[in-house]
Write a protein that holds these residues in place. Structure first.
Motif, PDB file in Angstrom:
ATOM      1  N   VAL A 152      31.698  36.543  37.538  1.00 28.66           N
ATOM      2  CA  VAL A 152      30.735  36.536  36.475  1.00 28.66           C
ATOM      3  C   VAL A 152      30.298  37.724  36.060  1.00 28.66           C
ATOM      4  CG1 VAL A 152      28.515  35.193  35.815  1.00 28.66           C
ATOM      5  CG2 VAL A 152      30.076  34.128  37.560  1.00 28.66           C
ATOM      6  N   VAL A 153      30.297  37.840  34.735  1.00 30.94           N
ATOM      7  CA  VAL A 153      29.771  39.083  33.986  1.00 30.94           C
ATOM      8  C   VAL A 153      28.788  38.899  33.025  1.00 30.94           C
ATOM      9  CG1 VAL A 153      31.707  39.254  32.656  1.00 30.94           C
ATOM     10  CG2 VAL A 153      30.373  41.375  33.096  1.00 30.94           C
ATOM     11  N   SER A 154      27.810  39.600  32.922  1.00 31.49           N
ATOM     12  CA  SER A 154      26.822  39.601  31.960  1.00 31.49           C
ATOM     13  C   SER A 154      27.067  40.558  30.717  1.00 31.49           C
ATOM     14  CB  SER A 154      25.217  39.658  32.360  1.00 31.49           C
ATOM     15  OG  SER A 154      25.165  40.803  33.044  1.00 31.49           O
ATOM     16  N   VAL A 164      35.784  43.900  31.891  1.00 32.79           N
ATOM     17  CA  VAL A 164      35.656  43.292  33.353  1.00 32.79           C
ATOM     18  C   VAL A 164      36.421  41.891  33.595  1.00 32.79           C
ATOM     19  CG1 VAL A 164      33.889  42.424  34.886  1.00 32.79           C
ATOM     20  CG2 VAL A 164      33.489  44.447  33.968  1.00 32.79           C
ATOM     21  N   GLY A 165      35.804  41.015  32.555  1.00 31.23           N
ATOM     22  CA  GLY A 165      36.593  39.555  32.581  1.00 31.23           C
ATOM     23  C   GLY A 165      37.949  39.622  32.254  1.00 31.23           C
ATOM     24  N   VAL A 176      34.003  34.182  34.153  1.00 29.47           N
ATOM     25  CA  VAL A 176      33.045  33.507  33.562  1.00 29.47           C
ATOM     26  C   VAL A 176      31.893  34.439  32.815  1.00 29.47           C
ATOM     27  CG1 VAL A 176      30.891  32.124  33.538  1.00 29.47           C
ATOM     28  CG2 VAL A 176      32.864  31.651  34.969  1.00 29.47           C
ATOM     29  N   GLY A 177      31.857  34.583  31.477  1.00 32.29           N
ATOM     30  CA  GLY A 177      31.068  35.421  31.020  1.00 32.29           C
ATOM     31  C   GLY A 177      29.442  34.784  30.378  1.00 32.29           C
ATOM     32  N   VAL A 178      28.455  35.628  30.480  1.00 32.66           N
ATOM     33  CA  VAL A 178      27.360  35.038  29.965  1.00 32.66           C
ATOM     34  C   VAL A 178      27.162  36.192  28.890  1.00 32.66           C
ATOM     35  CG1 VAL A 178      24.717  34.956  30.086  1.00 32.66           C
ATOM     36  CG2 VAL A 178      26.375  34.610  32.162  1.00 32.66           C
ATOM     37  N   ASP A 195      37.633  32.152  31.443  1.00 32.60           N
ATOM     38  CA  ASP A 195      37.896  30.727  31.822  1.00 32.60           C
ATOM     39  C   ASP A 195      36.519  29.870  31.209  1.00 32.60           C
ATOM     40  OD1 ASP A 195      40.326  30.350  33.498  1.00 32.60           O
ATOM     41  OD2 ASP A 195      39.186  32.032  34.408  1.00 32.60           O
ATOM     42  N   ALA A 196      35.457  30.434  31.206  1.00 28.67           N
ATOM     43  CA  ALA A 196      34.253  29.835  30.856  1.00 28.67           C
ATOM     44  C   ALA A 196      33.293  30.906  30.298  1.00 28.67           C
ATOM     45  CB  ALA A 196      33.702  29.044  31.969  1.00 28.67           C
ATOM     46  N   CYS A 197      32.299  30.111  29.413  1.00 33.84           N
ATOM     47  CA  CYS A 197      31.138  31.188  28.953  1.00 33.84           C
ATOM     48  C   CYS A 197      29.998  30.428  28.830  1.00 33.84           C
ATOM     49  CB  CYS A 197      31.491  31.659  27.402  1.00 33.84           C
ATOM     50  SG  CYS A 197      30.439  32.924  26.728  1.00 33.84           S
ATOM     51  N   ILE A 198      28.908  31.135  29.140  1.00 32.68           N
ATOM     52  CA  ILE A 198      27.573  30.557  28.974  1.00 32.68           C
ATOM     53  C   ILE A 198      26.743  31.266  27.856  1.00 32.68           C
ATOM     54  CG2 ILE A 198      25.199  30.297  30.221  1.00 32.68           C
ATOM     55  CD1 ILE A 198      27.022  30.225  32.695  1.00 32.68           C
ATOM     56  N   ASN A 199      26.129  30.677  26.895  1.00 31.32           N
ATOM     57  CA  ASN A 199      25.238  31.136  25.971  1.00 31.32           C
ATOM     58  C   ASN A 199      23.891  31.170  26.687  1.00 31.32           C
ATOM     59  OD1 ASN A 199      23.468  31.765  23.921  1.00 31.32           O
ATOM     60  ND2 ASN A 199      24.632  30.666  22.439  1.00 31.32           N
TER      61      ASN A 199
END
Length: 340
Positions: A152-154, A164-165, A176-178, A195-199
């Motif tokens: 995971v990376v912010s 990084v991702g 997974v990114g934020v 693969d996935a992302c979070i807002n």
């Protein structure tokens, strides 16, 4: 600006909280002339980076503060206009540290020649420069990702986070990114292959991380600290590694926040380690070798957010802390002769 004058942005005062225009002063001075052992550089691109906020303070840190009344510090890509240094010639393209100004004098110690036929010269401020090195070594040296693990990376659409991702994917990991917008989520998933992302602005971090990381989190490359780190700690696996690269959420804080609950670090026997890219200068060739190959093979993609004119630098820099940039933020200060 007159071609016979040097435009400069000085650090007028240290900010209290978020920087404002009043902290900077735009001035014009005579173009300096190089002495023996020096070169005169004409700035083409100026890098704007979160670390600069830490330099705009007399608070104790790992680097000396930027001096009040002096040119604001920053990395630059320039062309050598005059040289009295044996290792540099007029016309050379170089990456250095001339700061927020149109022309700078260098003694050569911090200059590195660039080959405009390899990659665009602006990349030396991003993916083949400090942000790229930060991504490469923080993930691979501290994070030590293994195939099948979750990374995971912010700040995942930024200059370092986006790399990084992509390297995590090259190493066979789930990435997974934020980020702070749906547009940035779309970009890192559909363009960069996350693969996935979070807002972080519209989703609950705890539930979104649980859904995006069904097998927990093995590596978290942290550029922000704050609420994202707190949520990540609830999902880390046994032996997780956390390279602590940046603290964007705290840079403008007038009072430092209370820290997250660190109990999960103990329970999961996890590693959290501070990272400074300056510690890796001796391994620069290793980084350039791998990243250049990945760029040429199309395994790495890179996005720049370019603003025009040195006078635009303060507003662009202030926007950095609201997530207004999309990609590596640079200022085009002067003409780029390598553009076709």
């Amino acid at each position: 600006m007159s071609e016979s004058m040097n435009q400069q942005i000085l650090l007028k005062s240290y900010p209290t909280g978020a920087p404002t225009r009043s902290n900077f002063a735009l001035v014009e001075t005579a173009i300096p002339q190089p002495r023996d052992g020096e070169v005169l550089n004409r700035t083409i691109y100026l890098s704007l980076d979160p670390y600069m906020r830490g330099r705009m303070s007399d608070r104790e840190s790992y680097a000396t503060p930027a001096e009040l009344g002096k040119v604001m510090v920053g990395s630059t890509v320039s062309q050598v206009m005059k040289s009295k240094h044996p290792q540099f010639s007029e016309g050379d393209f170089v990456v250095g540290y001339d700061g927020w100004q149109a022309y700078g004098i260098s003694k050569g110690e911090s200059l590195r020649k660039l080959d405009p036929n390899q990659v665009p010269i602006s990349y030396a401020l991003g993916i083949t420069g400090m942000p790229g090195m930060t991504a490469y070594f923080s993930l691979l040296d501290i994070g030590q990702p293994k195939a099948g693990e979750t990374v995971v990376v912010s700040a995942a659409s930024g200059a370092a986070g986006s790399v990084v991702g992509q390297i995590a994917k090259i190493k066979g990991c789930r990435a997974v990114g934020v980020v702070g917008s749906d547009q940035k989520c779309d970009y890192i998933v559909n363009e960069l292959g996350f693969d996935a992302c979070i807002n972080r602005k519209t989703q609950d971090l705890n539930s979104a991380l649980k859904a995006a990381c069904p097998n927990g989190i093995d590596v978290y490359v942290d550029h922000t600290a704050g609420p994202i780190l707190e949520a990540v700690l609830q999902q880390i696996n046994l032996g997780a590694r956390i390279p602590l690269v940046g603290l964007i959420s705290q840079y403008n804080a007038e009072k430092l926040p209370t820290g997250p609950n660190l109990m999960p670090l103990l329970v999961k026997r996890a590693l959290i380690k501070g990272f400074l890219v300056g510690d890796y200068q001796e391994r620069h060739a290793e980084f350039i070798h791998d990243v250049s190959q990945w760029l040429q093979a199309g395994k790495l993609k890179y996005k720049e957010d370019v603003v025009k004119g040195l006078e635009a630098a303060p507003d662009a820099f202030m926007g950095l802390f609201q997530g207004q940039n999309f990609g590596k933020l640079i200022v085009q200060v002067g003409d780029n002769p390598t553009e076709h």
